[in-house]
Design a protein around this motif. Structure first.
Motif, mmCIF file in Angstrom:
data_model
loop_
_atom_site.group_PDB
_atom_site.id
_atom_site.type_symbol
_atom_site.label_atom_id
_atom_site.label_comp_id
_atom_site.label_asym_id
_atom_site.label_seq_id
_atom_site.Cartn_x
_atom_site.Cartn_y
_atom_site.Cartn_z
ATOM 1 N N HIS A 5 -2.871 4.552 9.888
ATOM 2 C CA HIS A 5 -3.411 4.783 10.940
ATOM 3 C C HIS A 5 -2.699 4.075 12.033
ATOM 4 O O HIS A 5 -1.262 3.978 11.861
ATOM 5 C CB HIS A 5 -4.825 4.032 10.955
ATOM 6 C CG HIS A 5 -5.704 4.442 9.920
ATOM 7 N ND1 HIS A 5 -6.272 5.669 9.662
ATOM 8 C CD2 HIS A 5 -5.668 3.742 8.572
ATOM 9 C CE1 HIS A 5 -6.906 5.623 8.550
ATOM 10 N NE2 HIS A 5 -6.374 4.620 7.869
ATOM 11 N N GLU B 54 -8.772 -1.545 10.895
ATOM 12 C CA GLU B 54 -7.570 -1.341 9.590
ATOM 13 C C GLU B 54 -6.267 -1.198 10.056
ATOM 14 O O GLU B 54 -5.294 -1.719 9.460
ATOM 15 C CB GLU B 54 -8.311 -0.099 8.949
ATOM 16 C CG GLU B 54 -7.511 0.227 7.667
ATOM 17 C CD GLU B 54 -7.668 1.670 7.130
ATOM 18 O OE1 GLU B 54 -8.721 2.230 7.369
ATOM 19 O OE2 GLU B 54 -6.950 2.124 6.169
ATOM 20 N N HIS C 290 -3.235 0.885 3.247
ATOM 21 C CA HIS C 290 -4.499 0.997 3.944
ATOM 22 C C HIS C 290 -5.752 0.054 3.524
ATOM 23 O O HIS C 290 -5.289 -1.124 2.651
ATOM 24 C CB HIS C 290 -5.314 2.512 3.604
ATOM 25 C CG HIS C 290 -4.704 3.753 4.192
ATOM 26 N ND1 HIS C 290 -5.094 4.182 5.000
ATOM 27 C CD2 HIS C 290 -3.245 4.058 3.968
ATOM 28 C CE1 HIS C 290 -4.370 5.227 5.419
ATOM 29 N NE2 HIS C 290 -3.148 5.220 4.780
ATOM 30 N N ALA C 291 -6.851 0.173 4.138
ATOM 31 C CA ALA C 291 -7.901 -0.860 3.745
ATOM 32 C C ALA C 291 -9.009 0.265 3.706
ATOM 33 O O ALA C 291 -9.556 1.018 4.336
ATOM 34 C CB ALA C 291 -8.275 -1.765 4.743
#
Ligand SMILES: [Zn+2]
Length: 437
Positions: free
Chosen positions: A159, A174, A228-229
């Motif tokens: 992101h 995130e 990522h999360a």
């Protein structure tokens, strides 16, 4: 002391004085020759500590060694049979009476090192002559440290910019967590010798999928890791997971593939070139397919390492790498994995993902996974491939130079790899063999 004793002593001294010029104090009892790829070592075995001097002569190249007060007991004829540096050893008129002059007729000009060695183990006094190929030794020893490329790891912090990714209940973005973990991982990777990290996103902006792949390719990345999360509509789910591109093949097939990996790698080593050049369409398609599946198998193998390491620092959401079809994983030529470091939608994990120490633990686990993976599967031409270490158990009759010669490396490299300060090895000792491909 009476007169008779005095006279006897004087006579004894006179006898010694007369005897000296005849029987030299020292003797050359043996000559051993150890040819190696980059040098020849000549060892003179002597009765006593040698007193010597030496000098070189040009056209033809010779090395002249004078042993003071020494006699030679070795037959020189036919002593040199196959050495490529020493053509012949002969004796010549001694510099001083009672001494021995030996002349080494050489094939070329060498770096010459002459030094005595004191008795050690089975050996007595020695004089060692090293004839070292000019300009080769250093270059060859330095080759593995300077001439080999780094393994490049592309790190994508998920992101960014107008895309915040998931947002936790406490307002954690995130995109910020992923950037922090990515930066920590990059720092760890860059600390590893033979590895280089490339950050695909360095700040708070969005990088399109095409741009990501483009940057990874431009930097000749060997691996692409997306950080990522996870998030879910419920706050319950927790744990990390590792995702690879889904393929037609079942993961069990990959596991089998991995065990045959060596063969596959050899087969695919030049696949790219063959695909470009061949006019056989079927062959090109087959090879391209295999290349794609090879990349998928590599991704899966690396993903297994990540799972194994993450398990030590966090709970796992999925115990095995998961196959999903995701755009970021679709660059078929670079092994790629996506790591969901935890659930930002879970309050406990949101807190942990914000914690710098926990971020560091996650980064360390991923770094460990990628070093483990690449030490097992080093890409050709990399520093890691060049230091691929074998082991050798010393057998009876094997000296350092024999072992060095067997593996086509220099004694210097062997000593360096094993931290040896002397040339003495014992039977049964295990030596690390640095191989230079
Ligand atoms: Zn994400």
């Amino acid at each position: 002391m009476n007169l008779a004793t005095k006279i006897r002593n004087v006579i004894a001294l006179l006898l010694i004085a007369i005897a000296l010029p005849v029987a030299a104090k020292n003797s050359i009892d043996g000559i051993r020759i150890w040819p190696a790829p980059e040098n020849t070592r000549l060892v003179f075995d002597l009765k006593e500590k040698p007193e010597y001097s030496y000098f070189s002569l040009n056209s033809p190249q010779r090395l002249v060694i004078d042993f003071n007060d020494s006699q030679n007991l070795v037959t020189l004829k036919n002593l040199i049979k196959t050495d490529k540096r020493i053509k012949k050893i002969r004796s010549s008129t001694a510099k001083k009476k009672g001494g021995t002059r030996l002349v080494l007729e050489l094939a070329a000009s060498y770096k010459v090192m002459v030094f005595p060695l004191v008795p050690a183990g089975q050996y007595g006094n020695r004089l060692v002559v090293d004839l070292i190929d000019q300009g080769r030794t250093n270059a060859k020893i330095q080759m593995p440290v300077s001439n080999k490329r780094d393994i490049v790891v592309a790190i994508v912090a998920g992101h960014g910019g107008e895309d915040p990714g998931s947002i936790g209940a406490k307002g954690t973005y995130e995109k910020r967590v992923t950037l922090k973990i990515a930066k920590k991982l990059a720092a760890l990777v860059n600390k590893e010798k033979g590895f280089k990290a490339v950050m695909i996103r360095r700040g708070d902006y969005y990088v399109t999928h095409n741009k990501k792949v483009d940057l990874a390719r431009k930097n000749k990345a060997d691996l692409l890791i997306s950080i990522h999360a996870d998030a879910f509509t419920s706050s319950k789910p927790s744990g990390a997971s590792v995702i690879v591109q889904a393929t037609r093949r079942a993961n069990s097939e990959f596991t089998r593939w991995i065990s045959n990996r060596q063969k596959e790698s050899e087969l695919l080593g030049g696949a790219g070139e063959v695909i470009k050049k061949t006019t056989d369409k079927n062959l090109a398609i087959t090879l391209a397919d295999m290349k794609k599946e090879h990349t998928a198998a590599s991704s899966y193998e690396f993903a297994q390492h990540v799972v194994k390491q993450l398990k030590k620092v966090t709970k796992l959401h999925k115990k095995k790498p998961e196959g999903l079809s995701l755009a970021v994983l679709k660059s078929s030529d670079i092994p790629s994995v996506l790591i969901e470091t935890g659930f930002i939608s879970n309050p406990y994990e949101e807190k942990r993902l914000n914690n710098s120490a926990h971020q560091q633990k996650l980064a360390k686990a991923i770094n460990r996974a990628l070093t483990d993976y690449f030490y097992q599967n080093p890409p050709d031409g990399t520093y890691i491939a060049s230091i691929d270490v074998k082991k050798h158990k010393v057998r009876r009759g094997e000296s350092l130079s024999v072992v060095a010669q067997r593996y086509q490396i220099s004694v210097g490299q062997l000593k360096l790899a094993n931290n040896l300060t002397s040339n003495v090895v014992r039977i049964g000792q295990t030596l690390k063999i640095p191989s230079v491909h």
